[in-house]
Write an enzyme that holds these catalytic residues in place. Structure first.
Site, PDB file in Angstrom:
ATOM      1  N   TYR A   1       5.230   6.343  14.659  1.00 37.77           N
ATOM      2  CA  TYR A   1       3.934   5.657  14.587  1.00 37.77           C
ATOM      3  C   TYR A   1       2.796   6.605  15.001  1.00 37.77           C
ATOM      4  O   TYR A   1       1.761   6.693  14.323  1.00 37.77           O
ATOM      5  CB  TYR A   1       3.992   4.431  15.499  1.00 37.77           C
TER       6      TYR A   1
ATOM      7  N   LYS B   1      -0.346   7.915  12.746  1.00 36.13           N
ATOM      8  CA  LYS B   1      -1.741   7.643  13.123  1.00 36.13           C
ATOM      9  C   LYS B   1      -2.516   8.948  13.351  1.00 36.13           C
ATOM     10  O   LYS B   1      -3.721   9.016  13.086  1.00 36.13           O
ATOM     11  CB  LYS B   1      -1.782   6.743  14.359  1.00 36.13           C
TER      12      LYS B   1
ATOM     13  N   VAL C   1       0.809  -1.230   0.000  1.00 41.44           N
ATOM     14  CA  VAL C   1       0.000   0.000   0.000  1.00 41.44           C
ATOM     15  C   VAL C   1       0.840   1.277   0.000  1.00 41.44           C
ATOM     16  O   VAL C   1       0.340   2.347  -0.345  1.00 41.44           O
ATOM     17  CB  VAL C   1      -1.004   0.045   1.187  1.00 41.44           C
TER      18      VAL C   1
HETATM   19  P1  NDP Z   1      -0.201  -7.045  12.423  1.00 36.75           P
HETATM   20  O1  NDP Z   1       1.248  -6.712  12.512  1.00 36.75           O
HETATM   21  O2  NDP Z   1      -0.715  -8.269  13.096  1.00 36.75           O
HETATM   22  O3  NDP Z   1      -0.676  -7.063  10.889  1.00 36.75           O
HETATM   23  C1  NDP Z   1      -0.351  -6.018  10.039  1.00 36.75           C
HETATM   24  C2  NDP Z   1      -0.792  -6.369   8.649  1.00 36.75           C
HETATM   25  O4  NDP Z   1      -0.463  -5.280   7.765  1.00 36.75           O
HETATM   26  C3  NDP Z   1      -0.105  -7.601   8.101  1.00 36.75           C
HETATM   27  O5  NDP Z   1      -1.034  -8.364   7.350  1.00 36.75           O
HETATM   28  C4  NDP Z   1       0.955  -7.006   7.169  1.00 36.75           C
HETATM   29  O6  NDP Z   1       1.328  -7.852   6.108  1.00 36.75           O
HETATM   30  C5  NDP Z   1       0.208  -5.811   6.632  1.00 36.75           C
HETATM   31  N1  NDP Z   1       1.086  -4.820   6.028  1.00 36.75           N
HETATM   32  C6  NDP Z   1       2.118  -4.165   6.614  1.00 36.75           C
HETATM   33  N2  NDP Z   1       2.686  -3.325   5.737  1.00 36.75           N
HETATM   34  C7  NDP Z   1       1.989  -3.446   4.563  1.00 36.75           C
HETATM   35  C8  NDP Z   1       2.091  -2.838   3.302  1.00 36.75           C
HETATM   36  N3  NDP Z   1       3.028  -1.919   3.029  1.00 36.75           N
HETATM   37  N4  NDP Z   1       1.206  -3.190   2.333  1.00 36.75           N
HETATM   38  C9  NDP Z   1       0.252  -4.120   2.573  1.00 36.75           C
HETATM   39  N5  NDP Z   1       0.113  -4.741   3.768  1.00 36.75           N
HETATM   40  C10 NDP Z   1       0.976  -4.403   4.742  1.00 36.75           C
HETATM   41  O7  NDP Z   1      -0.926  -5.748  13.005  1.00 36.75           O
HETATM   42  P2  NDP Z   1      -2.336  -5.518  13.727  1.00 36.75           P
HETATM   43  O8  NDP Z   1      -3.354  -6.453  13.204  1.00 36.75           O
HETATM   44  O9  NDP Z   1      -2.091  -5.417  15.162  1.00 36.75           O
HETATM   45  O10 NDP Z   1      -2.637  -4.029  13.227  1.00 36.75           O
HETATM   46  C11 NDP Z   1      -3.535  -3.732  12.177  1.00 36.75           C
HETATM   47  C12 NDP Z   1      -3.739  -2.226  12.160  1.00 36.75           C
HETATM   48  O11 NDP Z   1      -4.244  -1.806  13.425  1.00 36.75           O
HETATM   49  C13 NDP Z   1      -2.443  -1.440  11.931  1.00 36.75           C
HETATM   50  O12 NDP Z   1      -2.708  -0.305  11.142  1.00 36.75           O
HETATM   51  C14 NDP Z   1      -2.060  -1.031  13.341  1.00 36.75           C
HETATM   52  O13 NDP Z   1      -1.247   0.116  13.334  1.00 36.75           O
HETATM   53  C15 NDP Z   1      -3.422  -0.776  13.956  1.00 36.75           C
HETATM   54  N6  NDP Z   1      -3.438  -0.812  15.393  1.00 36.75           N
HETATM   55  C16 NDP Z   1      -3.095  -1.931  16.090  1.00 36.75           C
HETATM   56  C17 NDP Z   1      -3.125  -1.920  17.467  1.00 36.75           C
HETATM   57  C18 NDP Z   1      -2.770  -3.111  18.294  1.00 36.75           C
HETATM   58  O14 NDP Z   1      -2.737  -2.970  19.542  1.00 36.75           O
HETATM   59  N7  NDP Z   1      -2.507  -4.282  17.729  1.00 36.75           N
HETATM   60  C19 NDP Z   1      -3.506  -0.715  18.220  1.00 36.75           C
HETATM   61  C20 NDP Z   1      -3.849   0.404  17.382  1.00 36.75           C
HETATM   62  C21 NDP Z   1      -3.823   0.347  16.022  1.00 36.75           C
HETATM   63  P3  NDP Z   1       2.573  -8.878   6.224  1.00 36.75           P
HETATM   64  O15 NDP Z   1       1.968 -10.134   6.765  1.00 36.75           O
HETATM   65  O16 NDP Z   1       3.062  -8.958   4.816  1.00 36.75           O
HETATM   66  O17 NDP Z   1       3.576  -8.245   7.156  1.00 36.75           O
END
Ligand code: NDP
Length: 247
Positions: free
Chosen positions: A154, A158, A63
């Site tokens: 980060y 956000k 992305v």
């Molecule tokens: P994870 O690390 O478990 O998953 C992140 C996902 O994003 C993975 O599928 C990863 O793919 C994908 N990804 C990362 N970079 C890219 C890219 N450049 N293009 C396409 N896909 C990409 O994270 P979470 O599920 O915890 O987080 C999901 C969202 O929620 C994020 O935006 C995070 O910042 C936000 N968030 C999470 C919190 C938490 O406590 N967990 C709190 C607040 C917000 P790949 O498998 O290839 O790495």
């Protein structure tokens, strides 16, 4: 709740994105599943989603690259016919105190989280404008609201997503498009698994609901925002954080 809708979710192979994909499919939406690289988790999720009786289309792309965002959106629309809901979930962390944070770590986090969300909204907007309908859901974070030591890159990314959400909600509101952000608190996923039990316990004690969140807590709000129940809600940032950041 989402029967007949098509949803595109970025970074959907694990964590919060995966929970949203499952929740949307359980509620009848066809799913375009964005992933970065092909892996076993992706294949397992595709068949899990197909078992729910919906169409599933995996779409590869990073992305943070505008051409990829355009390709992801085009493949989703070509494959599933339209695009009703986009969830900009892909995100990364590269934590460090400002004195030690490398420039490339700042840039990488801004490129994926903030520019990635911009890229996807830019790629999506004209399609939704022509349809005169659509729901865009951006995944921000509570640290975009209150900051966090060691996460300046980060938190900035956000907080930037919140500004993007409000501005684009104003731009697209007249076309029947809702743009909202979810600000999750501490959600148990791979992203937070790296933290020690001690940190997790101390976080837990500061949360009014006295537990860490799980991906489904976030998916439940995404379902509401993706459905017609949220038709009169736009430009909002809603925290899913057990009450952590209430004021
Ligand atoms: P994870 O690390 O478990 O998953 C992140 C996902 O994003 C993975 O599928 C990863 O793919 C994908 N990804 C990362 N970079 C890219 C890219 N450049 N293009 C396409 N896909 C990409 O994270 P979470 O599920 O915890 O987080 C999901 C969202 O929620 C994020 O935006 C995070 O910042 C936000 N968030 C999470 C919190 C938490 O406590 N967990 C709190 C607040 C917000 P790949 O498998 O290839 O790495």
């Amino acid at each position: 709740m989402l029967k007949g809708k098509v949803a595109l979710i970025t970074g959907a192979t694990r964590g919060i994105g995966k929970a949203i994909a499952l929740k949307f499919a359980e509620n009848g939406a066809d799913i375009a599943l964005n992933y970065r690289s092909d892996n076993e988790a992706l294949r397992t999720l595709v068949s899990e989603l197909e078992d729910k009786g919906v169409k599933v289309l995996p779409v590869q792309g990073d992305v943070s690259v505008l051409e990829d965002a355009n390709k992801i959106v085009k493949e989703a629309v070509d494959g599933l016919g339209k695009l009703d809901i986009v969830v900009n979930n892909a995100g990364i962390t590269k934590d460090g105190l400002i004195v030690r944070m490398k420039e490339e770590d700042f840039d990488a986090v801004i490129d994926t989280n903030l520019k990635g969300t911009f890229n996807m909204m830019k790629a999506t907007s004209s399609i939704m404008m022509k349809q005169r309908s659509g729901k865009i859901i951006n995944i921000s974070s509570v640290v975009g609201l209150v900051g966090n030591a060691g996460q300046s890159n980060y938190s900035a990314s956000k907080a930037g997503i919140i500004g993007l959400t409000k501005s684009i909600a104003r731009e697209l509101g007249g076309r029947g498009i809702n743009v909202n952000a979810i600000a999750p608190g501490f959600i148990q996923t791979d992203m937070t698994d790296v933290l020690s039990d001690k940190i997790k316990e101390s976080m837990e004690s500061t949360i009014p609901l006295k537990r860490l969140g799980n991906p489904e807590d976030v998916a439940n709000l995404a379902l509401f925002l993706g459905s017609n129940l949220s038709d009169y809600i736009t430009g909002q940032v809603i925290a899913v954080d057990g009450g952590m950041t209430m004021n």
